[in-house]
Each structure stands twice: as C-alpha cells, then as structure tokens.
Design a protein around this motif. Structure first.
Motif, PDB file in Angstrom:
ATOM      1  N   VAL A 133      -3.966  -8.368   3.738  1.00  0.00           N
ATOM      2  CA  VAL A 133      -3.452  -7.977   2.428  1.00  0.00           C
ATOM      3  C   VAL A 133      -1.926  -7.922   2.430  1.00  0.00           C
ATOM      4  N   CYS A 134      -1.338  -7.558   3.557  1.00  0.00           N
ATOM      5  CA  CYS A 134       0.121  -7.414   3.647  1.00  0.00           C
ATOM      6  C   CYS A 134       0.827  -8.717   4.030  1.00  0.00           C
ATOM      7  N   ALA A 135       0.098  -9.665   4.582  1.00  0.00           N
ATOM      8  CA  ALA A 135       0.701 -10.839   5.214  1.00  0.00           C
ATOM      9  C   ALA A 135       1.685 -11.588   4.324  1.00  0.00           C
ATOM     10  N   ASN A 136       1.385 -11.722   3.042  1.00  0.00           N
ATOM     11  CA  ASN A 136       2.255 -12.473   2.124  1.00  0.00           C
ATOM     12  C   ASN A 136       3.139 -11.552   1.273  1.00  0.00           C
ATOM     13  N   GLY A 137       3.296 -10.338   1.746  1.00  0.00           N
ATOM     14  CA  GLY A 137       4.041  -9.355   0.973  1.00  0.00           C
ATOM     15  C   GLY A 137       5.447  -9.123   1.468  1.00  0.00           C
ATOM     16  N   GLY A 138       5.989  -7.974   1.053  1.00  0.00           N
ATOM     17  CA  GLY A 138       7.339  -7.591   1.438  1.00  0.00           C
ATOM     18  C   GLY A 138       7.525  -6.113   1.174  1.00  0.00           C
ATOM     19  N   LYS A 139       8.781  -5.667   1.201  1.00  0.00           N
ATOM     20  CA  LYS A 139       9.012  -4.240   1.003  1.00  0.00           C
ATOM     21  C   LYS A 139      10.364  -3.966   0.369  1.00  0.00           C
ATOM     22  N   TRP A 140      10.383  -2.945  -0.492  1.00  0.00           N
ATOM     23  CA  TRP A 140      11.606  -2.338  -0.990  1.00  0.00           C
ATOM     24  C   TRP A 140      11.954  -1.185  -0.051  1.00  0.00           C
ATOM     25  N   THR A 141      13.246  -0.949   0.175  1.00  0.00           N
ATOM     26  CA  THR A 141      13.644   0.126   1.085  1.00  0.00           C
ATOM     27  C   THR A 141      14.783   0.959   0.512  1.00  0.00           C
ATOM     28  N   MET A 142      14.635   2.281   0.620  1.00  0.00           N
ATOM     29  CA  MET A 142      15.690   3.229   0.271  1.00  0.00           C
ATOM     30  C   MET A 142      16.154   3.941   1.536  1.00  0.00           C
ATOM     31  N   THR A 143      17.427   4.252   1.630  1.00  0.00           N
ATOM     32  CA  THR A 143      17.969   4.954   2.788  1.00  0.00           C
ATOM     33  C   THR A 143      18.454   6.347   2.393  1.00  0.00           C
ATOM     34  N   PHE A 144      18.358   7.273   3.338  1.00  0.00           N
ATOM     35  CA  PHE A 144      18.720   8.667   3.091  1.00  0.00           C
ATOM     36  C   PHE A 144      19.463   9.237   4.295  1.00  0.00           C
ATOM     37  N   SER A 145      20.313  10.214   4.022  1.00  0.00           N
ATOM     38  CA  SER A 145      20.964  10.933   5.108  1.00  0.00           C
ATOM     39  C   SER A 145      19.920  11.724   5.886  1.00  0.00           C
ATOM     40  N   LYS A 146      20.288  12.173   7.067  1.00  0.00           N
ATOM     41  CA  LYS A 146      19.361  12.905   7.922  1.00  0.00           C
ATOM     42  C   LYS A 146      18.756  14.098   7.191  1.00  0.00           C
ATOM     43  N   ALA A 147      17.420  14.188   7.223  1.00  0.00           N
ATOM     44  CA  ALA A 147      16.650  15.305   6.653  1.00  0.00           C
ATOM     45  C   ALA A 147      16.810  15.430   5.139  1.00  0.00           C
ATOM     46  N   LYS A 148      17.079  14.326   4.447  1.00  0.00           N
ATOM     47  CA  LYS A 148      17.273  14.374   2.996  1.00  0.00           C
ATOM     48  C   LYS A 148      16.212  13.575   2.226  1.00  0.00           C
ATOM     49  N   SER A 149      15.144  13.181   2.889  1.00  0.00           N
ATOM     50  CA  SER A 149      14.163  12.312   2.227  1.00  0.00           C
ATOM     51  C   SER A 149      12.898  13.030   1.781  1.00  0.00           C
ATOM     52  N   ASP A 150      12.777  14.326   2.061  1.00  0.00           N
ATOM     53  CA  ASP A 150      11.506  15.024   1.843  1.00  0.00           C
ATOM     54  C   ASP A 150      10.984  14.907   0.411  1.00  0.00           C
ATOM     55  N   MET A 151      11.820  15.240  -0.581  1.00  0.00           N
ATOM     56  CA  MET A 151      11.353  15.225  -1.963  1.00  0.00           C
ATOM     57  C   MET A 151      11.079  13.801  -2.441  1.00  0.00           C
ATOM     58  N   CYS A 152      11.910  12.850  -2.019  1.00  0.00           N
ATOM     59  CA  CYS A 152      11.687  11.459  -2.425  1.00  0.00           C
ATOM     60  C   CYS A 152      10.422  10.898  -1.792  1.00  0.00           C
ATOM     61  N   TRP A 153      10.096  11.337  -0.598  1.00  0.00           N
ATOM     62  CA  TRP A 153       8.827  10.944   0.027  1.00  0.00           C
ATOM     63  C   TRP A 153       7.659  11.482  -0.790  1.00  0.00           C
ATOM     64  N   LEU A 154       7.728  12.743  -1.198  1.00  0.00           N
ATOM     65  CA  LEU A 154       6.658  13.319  -2.017  1.00  0.00           C
ATOM     66  C   LEU A 154       6.528  12.569  -3.336  1.00  0.00           C
ATOM     67  N   TYR A 155       7.640  12.327  -4.028  1.00  0.00           N
ATOM     68  CA  TYR A 155       7.565  11.655  -5.326  1.00  0.00           C
ATOM     69  C   TYR A 155       7.088  10.211  -5.193  1.00  0.00           C
ATOM     70  N   THR A 156       7.403   9.577  -4.070  1.00  0.00           N
ATOM     71  CA  THR A 156       6.884   8.230  -3.820  1.00  0.00           C
ATOM     72  C   THR A 156       5.371   8.269  -3.686  1.00  0.00           C
ATOM     73  N   LEU A 157       4.864   9.235  -2.931  1.00  0.00           N
ATOM     74  CA  LEU A 157       3.411   9.382  -2.771  1.00  0.00           C
ATOM     75  C   LEU A 157       2.732   9.642  -4.104  1.00  0.00           C
ATOM     76  N   LEU A 158       3.316  10.547  -4.891  1.00  0.00           N
ATOM     77  CA  LEU A 158       2.703  10.897  -6.174  1.00  0.00           C
ATOM     78  C   LEU A 158       2.688   9.703  -7.126  1.00  0.00           C
ATOM     79  N   ALA A 159       3.771   8.943  -7.147  1.00  0.00           N
ATOM     80  CA  ALA A 159       3.827   7.767  -8.022  1.00  0.00           C
ATOM     81  C   ALA A 159       2.792   6.732  -7.606  1.00  0.00           C
ATOM     82  N   MET A 160       2.609   6.559  -6.305  1.00  0.00           N
ATOM     83  CA  MET A 160       1.639   5.579  -5.814  1.00  0.00           C
ATOM     84  C   MET A 160       0.210   5.991  -6.120  1.00  0.00           C
ATOM     85  N   ILE A 161      -0.193   7.149  -5.622  1.00  0.00           N
ATOM     86  CA  ILE A 161      -1.602   7.527  -5.743  1.00  0.00           C
ATOM     87  C   ILE A 161      -1.952   7.949  -7.161  1.00  0.00           C
ATOM     88  N   GLY A 162      -0.936   8.300  -7.964  1.00  0.00           N
ATOM     89  CA  GLY A 162      -1.159   8.634  -9.366  1.00  0.00           C
ATOM     90  C   GLY A 162      -1.121   7.442 -10.286  1.00  0.00           C
TER      91      GLY A 162
END
Length: 236
Positions: A133-162
């Motif tokens: 399923v992934c073989a012909n795909g790709g990825k978008w990437t966001m970068t964050f300072s150290k220990a600054k990704s927690d809320m964006c990780w949660l919102y990414t999960l919520l947007a996906m599974i929701g």
C-alpha cells in the motif's frame, strides 16, 4: 479544532499525569520500556471498561477504520541488522474510547528517548516502504524544536482517525521521529503521483495544526534511491 471530532461524553481527554505511570511522590514511573503502555498490556475488556461507570452500559463510538500503533525502540534498533526489523505493533484500536484509553497511557513524543520512532497506521498497513500500500506513496514532513511536537502529534492523530481530510482514503498513517536536535512528524500517503490529492492533504494538515512553515513532499521511491539526497516533489 480537530480535537472536537473525537470528543464524546464518555471519551474526553484526561489529565495525562493521572494515567502515565506517576508515583505517589509525583515523579513519573520510568520502569516502563519506552513506548509501552502504562500498567502493562491492555486488552479489549480493559479498554472498554476504562470509560464505564458501575451499573452503566459502555457506549462505543466506532471509527471508520481500525488503526495500529507501532514502535521502533532505539536500543533495539542498534542490535538489528536490517532497517525495520526492530519495529513492532503495540495495539490496534477501532473506537474513539479505545483511542483515548491508549493515548492517555502512552508516552508523548517529548518523553521518548532520542532515536525512537512512533507510528500510527491504518490496520494491516505496515509503516515500511516495502508495504504494497505504501510502495507508490510518499510523505509530507513537519519539523519541530526539541520536545515541541506533542500537541501537533495529537492533532495529527485526531485529524487522521477522525477522517478530517478530503482525501483521507489516500492516507496510510503518520510517524513521529524523535531525535537529539528535535522531532519530525510525517504523514504517509499511498499515491504520490496524484499531485492534487497530495497538495490537498498537505494544505489541510497545515491548517489543522496551524503550522506556518513550508513543508515538502518526498516520493518514497526517491527516498529509497537517494537516501538523504531525495528532493521535495511538492512544497506548500
């Protein structure tokens, strides 16, 4: 706010200091292996009962897809000969209640050791380039300072599974990479050549997270051939 998409009367986010293995002296319990669920393995019965009250029936809110958390332990990676051989699934969930029970008992990216990779992918899809399923795909990437990704990780999960994305069927899953200099969150898709779908996903992702920096999309095929030299095919 994407968090509202997965809130129910029985599944509101709770104070993670109450669920993440905290001792009576207020210090976090570090006996858990990084990425493990507090309290040991959690089965379906435990998850269902976590949001119930005595004498009441548990109302479950099913998600459109089942999703699996995967973890790649940095200490285990160093002992493995091939990439991905130390990666293992943690738990598969299929309801809103199961998601919150898991999320509130798993370490946030800021609490994971440097070198750890934590994934959430649609069930039956392995977070590897080699997965069909992934073989012909790709990825978008966001970068964050150290220990600054927690809320964006949660919102990414919520947007996906929701199912908040217009082209949600094209999404395979997401990964947070924890490194010494900071974190990266990547959103994997399955049809990299469909530029309109990829750009739509990238734009919506930035909107959901209120992320203002430029992000790029890399084809998995290019990443396999060029490793760190792969260039962005799309940017927004």
């Amino acid at each position: 706010m994407v968090e509202e998409a997965l809130k129910t009367d029985d599944s509101k986010p709770i104070d993670d200091t109450k669920t993440r293995g905290v001792r009576s002296d207020g210090e976090e319990d570090e006996q858990l292996e990084e990425g493990e669920i507090a309290g040991g393995d959690i089965d379906g019965d435990t998850l269902s009962s976590s949001s119930s009250r005595p004498g009441t029936a548990v109302v479950q809110h099913p998600l459109e897809h089942s999703w699996t958390f995967w973890f790649d332990n940095p200490s285990a990676k160093a002992k493995q000969a091939s990439w991905g051989s130390s990666m293992r699934p943690i738990y598969t969930f299929s309801t809103v209640e199961e998601f919150w029970s898991l999320y509130n008992n798993i370490h946030r990216p800021s609490k994971l050791a440097s070198g750890a990779d934590f994934y959430c992918f649609k069930n039956k899809i392995e977070p590897k380039w080699e997965d069909p399923v992934c073989a012909n795909g790709g990825k978008w990437t966001m970068t964050f300072s150290k220990a600054k990704s927690d809320m964006c990780w949660l919102y990414t999960l919520l947007a996906m599974i929701g199912e908040q994305f217009d082209h949600g069927d094209d999404i395979c899953g997401a990964v947070v990479n924890v490194r010494a200099r900071g974190e990266k969150i990547s959103l994997w898709t399955k049809n990299a050549a469909n530029e309109s779908a990829q750009v739509s996903i990238g734009k919506q992702w930035k909107e959901f997270l209120d992320y203002n920096e430029m992000i790029g999309f890399i084809f998995h095929e290019d990443a396999k051939k060029l490793d760190r030299g792969a260039k962005n095919k799309y940017t927004i």
